[in-house]
Design a protein around this motif. Structure first.
Motif, mmCIF file in Angstrom:
data_model
loop_
_atom_site.group_PDB
_atom_site.id
_atom_site.type_symbol
_atom_site.label_atom_id
_atom_site.label_comp_id
_atom_site.label_asym_id
_atom_site.label_seq_id
_atom_site.Cartn_x
_atom_site.Cartn_y
_atom_site.Cartn_z
ATOM 1 N N PRO A 122 21.704 -75.010 21.955
ATOM 2 C CA PRO A 122 21.082 -74.515 20.713
ATOM 3 C C PRO A 122 19.662 -73.993 20.933
ATOM 4 O O PRO A 122 19.276 -72.965 20.374
ATOM 5 N N VAL A 123 18.903 -74.682 21.775
ATOM 6 C CA VAL A 123 17.527 -74.255 22.060
ATOM 7 C C VAL A 123 17.556 -72.964 22.879
ATOM 8 O O VAL A 123 16.742 -72.063 22.675
ATOM 9 N N LYS A 124 18.518 -72.864 23.777
ATOM 10 C CA LYS A 124 18.670 -71.655 24.583
ATOM 11 C C LYS A 124 18.943 -70.442 23.689
ATOM 12 O O LYS A 124 18.390 -69.365 23.889
ATOM 13 N N LEU A 125 19.795 -70.622 22.693
ATOM 14 C CA LEU A 125 20.102 -69.521 21.764
ATOM 15 C C LEU A 125 18.871 -69.133 20.944
ATOM 16 O O LEU A 125 18.630 -67.952 20.710
ATOM 17 N N LEU A 126 18.097 -70.129 20.512
ATOM 18 C CA LEU A 126 16.852 -69.829 19.789
ATOM 19 C C LEU A 126 15.876 -69.074 20.684
ATOM 20 O O LEU A 126 15.220 -68.129 20.232
ATOM 21 N N CYS A 127 15.773 -69.494 21.944
ATOM 22 C CA CYS A 127 14.900 -68.776 22.895
ATOM 23 C C CYS A 127 15.332 -67.323 23.025
ATOM 24 O O CYS A 127 14.497 -66.418 22.988
ATOM 25 N N LEU A 128 16.630 -67.112 23.177
ATOM 26 C CA LEU A 128 17.147 -65.755 23.317
ATOM 27 C C LEU A 128 16.828 -64.919 22.080
ATOM 28 O O LEU A 128 16.419 -63.761 22.187
ATOM 29 N N LEU A 129 16.977 -65.506 20.919
ATOM 30 C CA LEU A 129 16.697 -64.797 19.672
ATOM 31 C C LEU A 129 15.222 -64.391 19.584
ATOM 32 O O LEU A 129 14.907 -63.240 19.287
ATOM 33 N N VAL A 130 14.326 -65.328 19.873
ATOM 34 C CA VAL A 130 12.887 -65.038 19.766
ATOM 35 C C VAL A 130 12.440 -64.055 20.837
ATOM 36 O O VAL A 130 11.693 -63.112 20.546
ATOM 37 N N VAL A 131 12.900 -64.238 22.070
ATOM 38 C CA VAL A 131 12.515 -63.316 23.143
ATOM 39 C C VAL A 131 13.065 -61.927 22.852
ATOM 40 O O VAL A 131 12.375 -60.920 23.044
ATOM 41 N N SER A 132 14.283 -61.855 22.353
ATOM 42 C CA SER A 132 14.860 -60.551 22.008
ATOM 43 C C SER A 132 14.054 -59.874 20.916
ATOM 44 O O SER A 132 13.797 -58.670 20.976
ATOM 45 N N TYR A 133 13.645 -60.644 19.912
ATOM 46 C CA TYR A 133 12.829 -60.062 18.838
ATOM 47 C C TYR A 133 11.485 -59.588 19.384
ATOM 48 O O TYR A 133 11.011 -58.509 19.039
ATOM 49 N N ALA A 134 10.877 -60.408 20.240
ATOM 50 C CA ALA A 134 9.554 -60.064 20.783
ATOM 51 C C ALA A 134 9.612 -58.812 21.648
ATOM 52 O O ALA A 134 8.686 -57.997 21.640
ATOM 53 N N LEU A 135 10.696 -58.651 22.391
ATOM 54 C CA LEU A 135 10.816 -57.498 23.292
ATOM 55 C C LEU A 135 11.509 -56.307 22.652
ATOM 56 O O LEU A 135 11.590 -55.246 23.251
ATOM 57 N N SER A 136 12.005 -56.503 21.439
ATOM 58 C CA SER A 136 12.746 -55.449 20.767
ATOM 59 C C SER A 136 11.843 -54.280 20.390
ATOM 60 O O SER A 136 10.732 -54.477 19.900
ATOM 61 N N PRO A 137 12.317 -53.074 20.602
ATOM 62 C CA PRO A 137 11.534 -51.916 20.167
ATOM 63 C C PRO A 137 11.592 -51.733 18.653
ATOM 64 O O PRO A 137 10.843 -50.953 18.094
ATOM 65 N N ILE A 138 12.458 -52.472 17.995
ATOM 66 C CA ILE A 138 12.621 -52.348 16.549
ATOM 67 C C ILE A 138 12.118 -53.633 15.895
ATOM 68 O O ILE A 138 12.581 -54.723 16.206
ATOM 69 N N ASP A 139 11.166 -53.501 14.985
ATOM 70 C CA ASP A 139 10.609 -54.652 14.275
ATOM 71 C C ASP A 139 11.286 -54.832 12.933
ATOM 72 O O ASP A 139 11.895 -53.906 12.397
ATOM 73 N N LEU A 140 11.127 -56.028 12.385
ATOM 74 C CA LEU A 140 11.642 -56.313 11.062
ATOM 75 C C LEU A 140 10.985 -55.388 10.039
ATOM 76 O O LEU A 140 11.644 -54.787 9.204
ATOM 77 N N ILE A 141 9.662 -55.279 10.125
ATOM 78 C CA ILE A 141 8.903 -54.330 9.305
ATOM 79 C C ILE A 141 8.206 -53.393 10.292
ATOM 80 O O ILE A 141 7.453 -53.855 11.146
ATOM 81 N N PRO A 142 8.453 -52.096 10.240
ATOM 82 C CA PRO A 142 7.871 -51.175 11.220
ATOM 83 C C PRO A 142 6.337 -51.258 11.257
ATOM 84 O O PRO A 142 5.680 -51.467 10.235
ATOM 85 N N ASP A 143 5.772 -51.116 12.463
ATOM 86 C CA ASP A 143 4.328 -51.244 12.658
ATOM 87 C C ASP A 143 3.524 -50.152 11.963
ATOM 88 O O ASP A 143 2.337 -50.327 11.715
ATOM 89 N N PHE A 144 4.138 -49.017 11.639
ATOM 90 C CA PHE A 144 3.362 -47.950 11.003
ATOM 91 C C PHE A 144 3.042 -48.268 9.539
ATOM 92 O O PHE A 144 2.228 -47.590 8.932
ATOM 93 N N ILE A 145 3.668 -49.292 8.964
ATOM 94 C CA ILE A 145 3.289 -49.735 7.621
ATOM 95 C C ILE A 145 2.032 -50.581 7.802
ATOM 96 O O ILE A 145 2.080 -51.630 8.448
#
Length: 126
Positions: A31-54
């Motif tokens: 479970p912790v491994k999956l959470l790590c993958l989720l957070v690292v993927s979000y951090a390295l993702s070129p797509i943000d939840l809310i785009p940076d230009f806002i």
């Protein structure tokens, strides 16, 4: 103030690298491994939840979401795994090795975001 922000941003980047090595560690619970993958993927993702230009919310999502998600994962991580991963991250930064990346991960992240967009579209337009 800008120097302090840079230091804080480097800290978040370093914690992300530590989580990357925690994810790769076989002793990390699933479970912790999956959470790590989720957070690292979000951090390295070129797509943000809310785009940076806002202007304000675009930058605040990274400033709030990443620390708020990193902290509980560190609390759930076994101490020996975190210590070993921290050492690996230190060695990694010392050697100035290339940041981890994977074309498969990029495709997976983009696919997840597209699926989420389709689901949101379908949910909103019912």
């Amino acid at each position: 103030m800008p120097a302090r922000l840079k230091q804080w941003a480097r800290s978040i980047e370093r914690q992300t690298m530590i989580l990357w090595f925690c994810w790769k560690n076989p002793e990390t619970p699933l479970p912790v491994k999956l959470l790590c993958l989720l957070v690292v993927s979000y951090a390295l993702s070129p797509i943000d939840l809310i785009p940076d230009f806002i202007p304000v919310p675009g930058l605040l999502d990274d400033l709030l979401i990443l620390p708020a998600s990193i902290w509980p994962i560190i609390r759930l991580m076994p101490a020996q795994v975190y210590a070993a991963s921290k050492t690996q991250a230190d060695d990694f930064e010392r050697t100035q090795a290339r940041r981890p990346g994977s074309p498969v991960a990029v495709i997976a992240i983009v696919t997840i975001w597209l699926l989420l967009a389709v689901l949101c579209y379908r949910w909103l337009w019912r």
